[in-house]
Design an enzyme around this catalytic site. Structure first.
Site, short mmCIF file in Angstrom:
data_model
loop_
_atom_site.label_atom_id
_atom_site.label_comp_id
_atom_site.label_asym_id
_atom_site.label_seq_id
_atom_site.Cartn_x
_atom_site.Cartn_y
_atom_site.Cartn_z
N TYR A 156 2.90 4.79 0.79
CA TYR A 156 3.54 5.36 1.98
C TYR A 156 2.50 6.21 2.72
O TYR A 156 1.67 6.86 2.11
CB TYR A 156 4.72 6.23 1.58
CG TYR A 156 5.86 5.49 0.92
CD1 TYR A 156 6.53 4.45 1.56
CD2 TYR A 156 6.30 5.85 -0.37
CE1 TYR A 156 7.59 3.78 0.96
CE2 TYR A 156 7.35 5.19 -0.98
CZ TYR A 156 8.00 4.15 -0.31
OH TYR A 156 9.04 3.49 -0.91
N HIS A 158 11.31 -9.01 0.75
CA HIS A 158 10.99 -7.59 0.63
C HIS A 158 12.24 -6.74 0.90
O HIS A 158 13.07 -7.10 1.73
CB HIS A 158 9.88 -7.24 1.64
CG HIS A 158 9.21 -5.94 1.37
ND1 HIS A 158 9.74 -4.74 1.79
CD2 HIS A 158 8.07 -5.64 0.69
CE1 HIS A 158 8.93 -3.75 1.40
NE2 HIS A 158 7.92 -4.28 0.74
N ASP A 173 0.85 -1.19 0.00
CA ASP A 173 0.00 0.00 0.00
C ASP A 173 0.89 1.24 0.00
O ASP A 173 2.10 1.15 0.21
CB ASP A 173 -1.01 -0.02 1.16
CG ASP A 173 -0.39 0.17 2.53
OD1 ASP A 173 0.83 -0.09 2.68
OD2 ASP A 173 -1.12 0.57 3.46
N PHE A 218 6.68 2.08 -4.25
CA PHE A 218 8.06 2.32 -3.79
C PHE A 218 8.61 3.71 -4.09
O PHE A 218 9.67 4.08 -3.61
CB PHE A 218 9.03 1.24 -4.33
CG PHE A 218 8.74 -0.14 -3.83
CD1 PHE A 218 9.08 -0.51 -2.54
CD2 PHE A 218 8.10 -1.07 -4.64
CE1 PHE A 218 8.79 -1.78 -2.05
CE2 PHE A 218 7.81 -2.34 -4.16
CZ PHE A 218 8.16 -2.70 -2.86
#
Length: 225
Positions: free
Chosen positions: A71, A192, A69, A82
């Site tokens: 920031y 991740h 989701d 990202f």
């Protein structure tokens, strides 16, 4: 009041238009409108929610990088997984992505600029599976219906296109493998890039060189990362 129209490139609308009339999407829009009326801040700003789609029309997609989701800090989210606007300090996960990029391709990376729009314009579809989030509340919109929409988006890419590189970092992104036809596409997985897990195999996974090697093998223009 006039109903706002969703601004999306025709290539996306052709396959997704029907979604905007579905009950889940009607309820989702209602929820976001209520938050706005109650002065509850959520990100990204409305006009940027579909930024990834507008910067990367369906016919331009060659790589998909799935995020979870947006920031949840002020000014950070602008509709690309990202990525942050150029004037915002890159978050730790993005710093780790840059470290891997630098190591993988042996190129100098500007660690002060976290804006990935240049990737998006080259066909790297930076999709968060949840497209909005409330301020300081990570995953707050995870269960309001965005997943139905983005699962459909992943399926459309998988079904309508060929030779796409899907980059799935972390177990959540990897759970979307069921929507991807691995006989037509390349799926790259790794832990991740978050500081909590990057040292468990994200570093050294070489996603950027592997992506370009695959694209080159299919006579598709490589990405200038």
């Amino acid at each position: 009041m006039e109903k706002p129209t969703i601004q999306l490139p025709e290539t996306w609308l052709k396959h997704l238009k029907g979604e905007f009339d579905q009950d889940y999407m009607v309820n989702l829009k209602k929820k976001l409108l209520e938050l706005k009326q109650n002065k509850i801040v959520f990100y990204p700003p409305g006009r940027q929610i579909f930024n990834a789609f507008n910067l990367t029309p369906l016919n331009n997609v060659k790589v998909v990088i799935l995020g979870q989701d947006p920031y949840h800090g002020p000014g950070q989210a602008h509709g690309l997984s990202f990525s942050v606007p150029g004037n915002v300090k890159p978050p730790p996960s993005l710093i780790n992505i840059y470290k891997e990029l630098q190591d993988d391709l042996k190129k100098q990376v500007d660690f002060n600029n976290g804006n990935l729009e240049n990737w998006a314009k080259q066909g790297v579809f930076l999709l968060n599976t949840t497209l909005t989030v409330e301020r300081s509340k990570p995953l707050s919109h995870q269960k309001i219906g965005w997943d139905i929409f983005t699962n459909k988006v992943i399926s459309v890419i998988s079904n309508k296109l060929e030779n796409i590189v899907f980059i799935l970092w972390g177990s959540f992104a990897q759970s979307k493998k069921e929507y991807i036809d691995s006989s037509k596409h390349l799926i790259l997985t790794a832990p991740h890039p978050s500081p909590l897990s990057a040292h468990r195999g994200f570093f050294g996974s070489k996603p950027f060189s592997k992506t370009n090697a695959f694209l080159k093998s299919k006579q598709i223009d490589m990405v200038y990362w």
